[in-house]
Design a protein around this motif. Structure first.
Motif, short mmCIF file in Angstrom:
data_model
loop_
_atom_site.label_atom_id
_atom_site.label_comp_id
_atom_site.label_asym_id
_atom_site.label_seq_id
_atom_site.Cartn_x
_atom_site.Cartn_y
_atom_site.Cartn_z
N UNK A 651 72.76 -80.93 -10.89
CA UNK A 651 74.20 -80.77 -11.02
C UNK A 651 74.86 -80.60 -9.65
N UNK A 652 74.25 -79.78 -8.81
CA UNK A 652 74.82 -79.56 -7.48
C UNK A 652 74.86 -80.86 -6.68
N UNK A 653 73.73 -81.57 -6.64
CA UNK A 653 73.68 -82.81 -5.88
C UNK A 653 74.65 -83.85 -6.41
N UNK A 654 74.71 -83.97 -7.72
CA UNK A 654 75.62 -84.95 -8.32
C UNK A 654 77.08 -84.61 -8.06
N UNK A 655 77.42 -83.34 -8.20
CA UNK A 655 78.81 -82.93 -7.99
C UNK A 655 79.24 -83.17 -6.55
N UNK A 656 78.35 -82.89 -5.61
CA UNK A 656 78.69 -83.11 -4.20
C UNK A 656 79.00 -84.58 -3.94
#
Length: 792
Positions: A651-656
């Motif tokens: 989620x973190x990588x995708x959101x960034x």
């Protein structure tokens, strides 16, 4: 399940090697006697190649060969998705270049230094031609045509016959031309390959290829096709891969040259892409212009949606252009009850880097288009953005649900993540603060952006796995997926440890080697856990079944009475002292003449459809146009969560990446087709200092389409984040008369939009689409190949 390892946070078992520098990447390989490859790349976006003089380069110290396309005489490169067979690409072009950075010659040398020096000595006679850089201008009747066999730059496309009639009965129609800009994939590691030919009789394989790829078996097949070799004589190994995001699918021209050089010289050959080469030549993503019209009643309920979408294929009909008429169309209905939908998708050629997949591959583009239209509708009808979404959500009792474009949604409760995201964000308080700043006449305004999405993951042909237990009691997994940072070794080991009772530290993991893993689909479309993990589970279940039979025979008990004990043995129910270890069971299997190993090929009953809602909070400085993201709340539903730590990381990588597209990233070209974002000095990738803390949580709606109940998570946050941020920027400014700001929402774009609105001439987000849409053939009825398969 009570006591289950699944659903708990488990640290990634693969990270210690990476953190301590024990990772093995292609460029780390030290190969005795290796040759190196470098490429002469066109400085022109469109030109005839009238001649290539390689004589001086061939005489340079350390150079063993210089190749042109005529020297190689290889067939056209196979493509992941063929858009138009008339746009085939040769390994090295012989007559015409079609984008700046296209390789026209290759130098083979004893060292990288020798190759770099010799590249300067190759003299290419170019005759510049007019260029088509902008995808809409490329559709004009007088635009320079890329292929003489074609009458225009339209490489493909279809339209729905219904057209504007889907808007009949609407009280209000909102319209917008939306740019989903071209972005660079920009993985940490670019393309890289090392080709090692085998001496006669030395190996079971004629060649071993180490390559940075996300699909080793597909790469093996592509090599066999290009060179006419027996596939079983080709070994492909993907060691550690420094990111891919869809950009490392299939064989590229540079790969083919390295393989051919190794074949001719019988020596290892290496090529590692530089960053500037990567930014020029790796297929780029997104690159759509979307014309959307949304019809609604005055109460905010949707009557119909009409979409006319252009996909920029770049040169050679890169398959990314086809995403406009594939996954973008398939997911155009999104999370909403839309009674009527007409969709025209057009693929256009331009003199730019070919396009391909990038995290989400067509699905983020659909969500970005639809979610902007929902915010435009909310503003037009003076409704809260969250409320208008709720009035149109598909209801949980409507599932399974087949959309107007043929997607078969498994299940969903679309209001649940939205409600949670609004709660976590403190939505009402944010709106109050927004109003306070406006009333106080402050110049730094608050924007709150909302998005709701659904996407397609997995599906298709399924995946392979095997599980084996050896006489030491260790379990080993082989799987056809090919991870490059997603946490496969941890997640798959958790499944085996949970099912067999083998300690997690006693589970070994093997992937990405075609000699060890006989088949596999690799990684793409967020398929790994739901397909590969399900295959691992099935194989482990078969191992457990056979182990129970072995235990029953030796313990003189019924198979039905054999149970897995708390200490990880197989024993007899109700008989505490009767048990066999996994090592003993594996030994028993060996004595019977067959190791304790089982295989499984899992095929799902259909694709899965993760969903979620994001809330973005930004500040916009009206004096400078600068946008600062303050908070980002992501509530994503990927079905059953096996390891919350890994899910949160995805989620973190995708959101960034999604936030970065909304605010900073864009691959740009000048009027002559020269890339002006070919380094990280020009292409804006954010650092941690540019980003807010990410608040990522999950709802769980297990899918019935695989035994794990899992849906994909690798791309979800990218899909939800981008429109939330874009909506937040416009939301901050809508009281000033700003209706739309295209991505990336740079300070210049935002400032210009504010200024235009302040002068009473706000930029209108609509103009009539190109006439080329009217020339497209009418879409045939029947199933769509993209309706049940997520692409890379």
């Amino acid at each position: 399940m009570p006591g289950s390892l699944l659903g708990t946070e488990v640290r990634r078992v693969e990270d210690p090697d990476l953190l301590r520098g024990r990772g093995t990447y292609v460029d780390n390989l030290r190969l005795d006697g290796a040759l190196y490859v470098g490429f002469v790349r066109s400085p022109f976006a469109h030109a005839l190649v009238n001649g290539i003089d390689t004589a001086e380069a061939a005489k340079a110290p350390g150079v063993v060969a210089v190749y042109t396309g005529a020297d190689l005489d290889l067939p056209a490169l196979p493509v992941f998705i063929e858009v138009n067979p008339a746009c085939a690409r040769q390994v090295l072009t012989t007559d015409r270049v079609r984008f700046a950075g296209e390789p026209v010659a290759a130098v083979i040398g004893e060292s990288v230094t020798a190759v770099v020096d010799a590249l300067e000595l190759v003299d290419v006679d170019y005759e510049p031609l007019p260029v088509a850089v902008d995808m809409e201008e490329a559709l004009e009747p007088d635009a320079p045509v890329q292929f003489s066999a074609m009458e225009s730059n339209v490489a493909g496309g279809q339209r729905d016959e219904a057209g504007a009639t889907v808007l009949d009965g609407a009280d209000v129609v909102v319209r917008a031309r939306i740019e989903n800009q071209r972005v660079a994939v920009a993985p940490m590691e670019g393309n890289a390959i090392a080709v090692v030919p085998a001496a006669e009789g030395e190996s079971d394989f004629d060649v071993t290829i180490y390559v940075s790829t996300q699909m080793p078996h597909a790469f093996q097949g592509a090599v066999a096709k290009v060179f006419g070799w027996d596939r079983d004589r080709i070994r492909v190994i993907a060691p550690h891969v420094g990111g891919a995001f869809g950009g490392k699918v299939g064989i590229v021209a540079e790969h083919a040259v390295a393989i051919e050089a190794a074949r001719r010289f019988g020596r290892p050959v290496k090529w590692t892409e530089t960053r500037s080469e990567n930014m020029q030549a790796m297929p780029q993503g997104r690159a759509q212009v979307q014309y959307a019209e949304l019809g609604l009643r005055t109460d905010g309920t949707i009557v119909g949606l009409r979409c006319r979408v252009i996909g920029d294929a770049g040169a050679y009909a890169g398959f990314g252009g086809a995403l406009a008429d594939g996954p973008t169309r398939i997911m155009a209905q999104g999370v909403y009850n839309i009674p009527q939908l007409a969709y025209d998708g057009l693929v256009v050629l331009t003199n730019t880097t070919p396009t391909g997949a990038f995290r989400g591959a067509g699905r983020p583009e659909a969500a970005a288009m639809l979610e902007r239209m929902m915010d435009l509708a909310a503003a037009e009808l003076d409704l809260d953005p969250a409320e208008i979404r709720r009035r149109n959500f598909l209801r949980p009792d409507q599932f399974p649900y087949t959309t107007l474009t043929g997607a078969s949604y498994d299940n969903g409760d679309y209001d649940k993540p939205l409600t949670e995201a609004l709660r976590l964000a403190g939505y009402d308080d944010l709106r109050a603060e927004q109003a306070r700043r406006i009333e106080a006449g402050e110049t730094v305004l608050l924007g709150i952006g909302v998005s709701a999405y659904v996407e397609i993951t997995g599906g298709g042909a399924g995946e392979y796995a095997s599980v084996q237990v050896d006489t030491e009691g260790r379990a080993s997994i082989k799987v056809g997926t090919s991870g490059h940072g997603q946490g496969h070794p941890t997640s798959f080991a958790m499944i085996v440890a949970d099912l067999l009772g083998v300690p997690l530290e006693s589970v070994d993991f093997r992937q990405s080697d075609t000699a060890e893993v006989p088949r596999g689909g690799g990684t793409g479309g967020s398929r790994s856990l739901q397909l590969g993990g399900s295959a691992v589970r099935e194989a482990a279940e078969l191992v457990l079944r056979r182990a129970k039979e072995l235990a029953a025979n030796r313990l003189e008990a019924s198979v039905d009475d054999i149970v897995l004990t708390e200490d990880g043995q197989l024993g007899v129910a109700g008989v505490p002292n009767a048990g066999l270890t996994w090592g003993q069971l594996a030994q028993a299997a060996e004595e019977e003449g067959r190791p304790l190993v089982e295989e499984a090929d899992f095929k799902p009953t259909g694709a899965t459809f993760p969903f979620g809602a994001h809330v973005s909070v930004v500040e916009v400085d009206t004096e400078t146009g600068f946008v600062r993201p303050l908070r980002h709340v992501a509530v994503d539903d990927c079905g059953r969560v096996l390891n919350p730590l890994i899910v949160r990381g995805q989620q973190h990588g995708g959101a960034v990446q999604g936030i970065a597209q909304a605010l900073w990233e864009q691959a740009s070209y000048d009027a002559d087709g020269n890339p002006i974002t070919a380094t990280f000095a020009d292409y804006l990738i954010p650092s941690a200092a540019d980003l807010p803390d990410l608040e990522a949580v999950n709802t769980e709606t297990p899918t019935p389409r695989n035994p794990l109940g899992a849906k994909g998570i690798g791309e979800s946050a990218t899909i939800g984040s981008t429109p939330a941020v874009q909506n937040a920027v416009v939301d901050a400014l809508k009281h000033l008369g700003v209706r739309h700001v295209d991505m990336p929402a740079s300070p210049q774009r935002v400032w210009r939009a504010i200024r235009a609105a302040g002068e009473g001439e706000p930029t209108l987000p609509w103009r009539e689409p190109p006439a080329a849409f009217e020339t497209l053939p009418v879409r045939a009825s029947g199933p769509d190949r993209d309706a049940d398969e997520a692409v890379a």
